[in-house]
Design a protein around this motif. Sequence first.
Motif, PDB file in Angstrom:
ATOM      1  N   PHE A 161       0.812  -1.211   0.000  1.00 33.51           N
ATOM      2  CA  PHE A 161       0.000   0.000   0.000  1.00 33.51           C
ATOM      3  C   PHE A 161       0.851   1.268   0.000  1.00 33.51           C
ATOM      4  N   SER A 178      -3.626   0.349  -4.666  1.00 29.45           N
ATOM      5  CA  SER A 178      -4.911   0.671  -4.050  1.00 29.45           C
ATOM      6  C   SER A 178      -5.318  -0.482  -3.136  1.00 29.45           C
ATOM      7  N   TYR A 179      -6.343  -0.258  -2.317  1.00 33.61           N
ATOM      8  CA  TYR A 179      -6.840  -1.332  -1.455  1.00 33.61           C
ATOM      9  C   TYR A 179      -7.289  -2.529  -2.308  1.00 33.61           C
ATOM     10  N   ALA A 181     -11.509  -5.308  -1.220  1.00 31.16           N
ATOM     11  CA  ALA A 181     -10.737  -4.149  -0.786  1.00 31.16           C
ATOM     12  C   ALA A 181     -10.972  -3.834   0.691  1.00 31.16           C
ATOM     13  N   ALA A 202      -8.514  -5.664   2.811  1.00 30.94           N
ATOM     14  CA  ALA A 202      -7.182  -5.065   2.718  1.00 30.94           C
ATOM     15  C   ALA A 202      -7.110  -3.806   3.578  1.00 30.94           C
ATOM     16  N   ARG A 203      -8.138  -2.980   3.500  1.00 30.09           N
ATOM     17  CA  ARG A 203      -8.175  -1.746   4.293  1.00 30.09           C
ATOM     18  C   ARG A 203      -8.139  -2.067   5.787  1.00 30.09           C
TER      19      ARG A 203
END
Length: 85
Positions: free
Chosen positions: A23, A29-30, A42, A45-46
């Motif tokens: 990241f 991006s996520y 996503a 991931a965030r």
Amino acid sequence: ESPINIPDNQALTFKQKKALLLFYEEELSYREVAEVMGLDNAKQARKLIYRALNSARKKYTENGENWLFPSNDLLGLVTFLLILI
């Protein structure tokens, strides 16, 4: 996956470190982080990145007072973590 230790016995998992690298260092991006890491979406991931940063931020603060990084110095914290990886 076994955790990789960083100073003072603070541990981020390999997965957390990889997500931070992708990241912040690779500037993915996520959604892209999720794809590379085989996550479902996503949002996962965030959440992984948030939890890694939160764990590190807690470690490098004492009694609510930051002794290594000001609480708003996210870039400094991330740079420090990436150096340790």
